[in-house]
Design a protein around this motif. Structure first.
Motif, PDB file in Angstrom:
ATOM      1  N   ASN A   1     110.135 -15.766  17.006  1.00 36.68           N
ATOM      2  CA  ASN A   1     111.577 -15.932  16.799  1.00 36.68           C
ATOM      3  C   ASN A   1     112.190 -16.909  17.797  1.00 36.68           C
TER       4      ASN A   1
ATOM      5  N   PRO B   1     102.797 -25.303   3.394  1.00 35.44           N
ATOM      6  CA  PRO B   1     102.741 -24.249   2.368  1.00 35.44           C
ATOM      7  C   PRO B   1     101.352 -24.083   1.760  1.00 35.44           C
TER       8      PRO B   1
ATOM      9  N   THR C   1     100.234 -20.350   2.510  1.00 34.36           N
ATOM     10  CA  THR C   1     100.247 -19.464   1.340  1.00 34.36           C
ATOM     11  C   THR C   1      98.869 -19.316   0.710  1.00 34.36           C
TER      12      THR C   1
ATOM     13  N   THR D   1      97.297 -16.177  10.542  1.00 35.08           N
ATOM     14  CA  THR D   1      98.617 -15.679  10.148  1.00 35.08           C
ATOM     15  C   THR D   1      99.177 -14.801  11.259  1.00 35.08           C
TER      16      THR D   1
ATOM     17  N   GLU E   1     111.518 -25.670   3.871  1.00 36.74           N
ATOM     18  CA  GLU E   1     111.823 -24.806   5.015  1.00 36.74           C
ATOM     19  C   GLU E   1     111.302 -25.376   6.329  1.00 36.74           C
TER      20      GLU E   1
ATOM     21  N   ASP F   1     104.465 -14.528   4.070  1.00 33.98           N
ATOM     22  CA  ASP F   1     105.641 -13.960   3.407  1.00 33.98           C
ATOM     23  C   ASP F   1     106.733 -14.997   3.195  1.00 33.98           C
ATOM     24  N   LYS F   2     106.730 -16.032   4.055  1.00 32.64           N
ATOM     25  CA  LYS F   2     107.734 -17.089   3.943  1.00 32.64           C
ATOM     26  C   LYS F   2     107.171 -18.364   3.329  1.00 32.64           C
TER      27      LYS F   2
ATOM     28  N   GLY G   1     108.808 -24.055  -0.182  1.00 31.82           N
ATOM     29  CA  GLY G   1     108.249 -23.767   1.124  1.00 31.82           C
ATOM     30  C   GLY G   1     108.309 -24.965   2.058  1.00 31.82           C
TER      31      GLY G   1
ATOM     32  N   LEU H   1     102.879 -18.002   8.084  1.00 33.00           N
ATOM     33  CA  LEU H   1     103.734 -16.876   7.695  1.00 33.00           C
ATOM     34  C   LEU H   1     103.682 -16.749   6.177  1.00 33.00           C
TER      35      LEU H   1
ATOM     36  N   THR I   1     105.023 -20.509   4.405  1.00 29.74           N
ATOM     37  CA  THR I   1     104.987 -21.672   5.279  1.00 29.74           C
ATOM     38  C   THR I   1     104.295 -21.318   6.591  1.00 29.74           C
ATOM     39  N   LYS I   2     104.445 -22.176   7.593  1.00 29.32           N
ATOM     40  CA  LYS I   2     103.916 -21.949   8.929  1.00 29.32           C
ATOM     41  C   LYS I   2     105.038 -22.160   9.936  1.00 29.32           C
ATOM     42  N   VAL I   3     104.827 -21.647  11.148  1.00 30.89           N
ATOM     43  CA  VAL I   3     105.797 -21.845  12.211  1.00 30.89           C
ATOM     44  C   VAL I   3     105.062 -22.410  13.415  1.00 30.89           C
TER      45      VAL I   3
END
Length: 380
Positions: free
Chosen positions: A118, A263, A267, A64, A354, A151-152, A351, A149, A154-156
């Motif tokens: 970002n 997700p 998550t 994470t 996104e 809090d969101k 999720g 991530l 999901t993953k980036v």
């Protein structure tokens, strides 16, 4: 900096001449890997060569953003070469750390990591060598580092050509300690990379070529691994299948299986290969009408293929085979088996929606309701 990767296969000792050139070697791995006899022997060999190194052996699975922040606080001040040895999570973090150690990243690694999260894609890194210990993620061949991530939900993906390593070593001896369930789930992960890239709406001849070679190696070897897990030739072929999956990602891209699995990992910390194994068949059923001919081409790679079948029947026969394969590998096929209930599905669907980067690669468009339906199809 050269962003073209040299791929070697065979004995780990091939790395010694490359490591001998470094003054501040940083080795990245995890507790499961560093305790293996083959890894301890390799590290002992490095020491006998007179190569000094710093070992970070507590990298987390499914990392994470918080994990990376904590890692940054405990890194040594300097490094001029990163050697990542492990599964996809270790290799992805190793890529990030090689970027953060470059002088252009600045002294504050935490701030630089914030910028990467970002969408400020990296432009430089220090030298990087990756050694996969699973035949599945293909992370050694991709320009990606995937970070969860929570809090969101999901993953980036942090993506740049400079994330490709200078050298990759495919050493089948480093994969022999994998428990059967991990070998099976990581193998399915490799297949997902290959078949998703091949069926993506952005598929292209270069990626297709990698995908076809990788799938042929996968189908010819995966079930033999069940019966002869000690066979290093089979393990090498699966390492190559995994590598070709990563190479296919570099030229094409995954889509729905990965979008829906993000997700689950981001998550609920469900291992990535296991999440993909759960979703492979239901997603192939959903997209079949939009890529029937491509699925038929994949079917023709199966050792048991019947080429005289009509195209639509070949596509369906492939899906049937995949369903049977997941069962033969003794992987779960229901979300309930990994602790996911009906009540959690709407959050998963939200999720997944996104993950636009991957959803945009799908051969068929999907709505949030359709994604929810896919999750529901594998939930009791």
């Amino acid at each position: 900096m050269n962003i073209f990767t040299t791929v070697m296969s065979g004995a780990p000792e091939q790395l010694f001449p490359l490591l001998d050139k470094t003054q501040q070697l940083l080795i990245m791995t995890d507790k499961n890997i560093v305790g293996l006899d083959c890894i301890r022997s390799f590290l002992h060999g490095i020491e006998k060569q007179g190569i000094h190194y710093t070992l970070v052996d507590d990298l987390p699975a499914e990392p994470t953003d918080t994990d990376v922040y904590q890692l940054i606080e405990h890194l040594p001040a300097q490094a001029d070469l990163v050697l990542g040895i492990g599964g996809g999570s270790v290799l992805d973090i190793s890529k990030l750390i090689a970027v953060l150690y470059h002088p252009d990243a600045g002294a504050d690694k935490r701030t630089r990591f914030d910028r990467l999260l970002n969408a400020d894609n990296p432009q430089h890194r220090i030298p990087l060598i990756l050694v996969p210990t699973t035949a599945g993620t293909g992370a050694e061949a991709t320009p990606n580092a995937i970070i969860a991530l929570p809090d969101k939900l999901t993953k980036v993906g942090i993506i740049s050509p400079v994330m490709l390593p200078d050298y990759v070593l495919l050493a089948p001896a480093f994969t022999t300690s994998m428990p059967a369930p991990i070998a099976a789930s990581t193998g399915i992960d490799a297949l997902c990379h290959l078949i998703e890239c091949f069926t993506a709406c952005i598929a292209n001849p270069v990626g297709d070529n990698y995908a076809m070679i990788g799938m042929q190696k996968f189908f010819m070897n995966i079930e033999h691994l069940i019966d002869t897990p000690e066979d290093l030739t089979i393990r090498m072929n699966l390492l190559w299948a995994s590598y070709y999956g990563g190479a296919a990602i570099s030229h094409s891209g995954t889509h729905l299986v990965h979008a829906l699995s993000y997700p689950l990992g981001g998550t609920y910390k469900i291992p990535h290969g296991l999440a993909n194994a759960l979703l492979l068949v239901p997603v192939m059923k959903h997209i079949c009408a939009g890529c029937t001919e491509k699925l038929a081409q994949v079917y023709q790679l199966l050792p048991s293929a019947k080429p005289d079948l009509p195209v639509t029947e070949q596509a369906q026969a492939l899906i049937d085979y995949l369903e049977q394969l997941v069962a033969r590998l003794k992987l779960p096929t229901r979300l309930n088996a990994v602790g996911i209930s009906q009540e959690q599905l709407p959050g998963l669907a939200a999720g997944a929606m996104e993950v636009k980067r991957l959803l945009n690669h799908s051969p068929v468009s999907v709505t949030e309701a359709e994604i929810l339906s896919i999750y529901q199809s594998i939930t009791d």
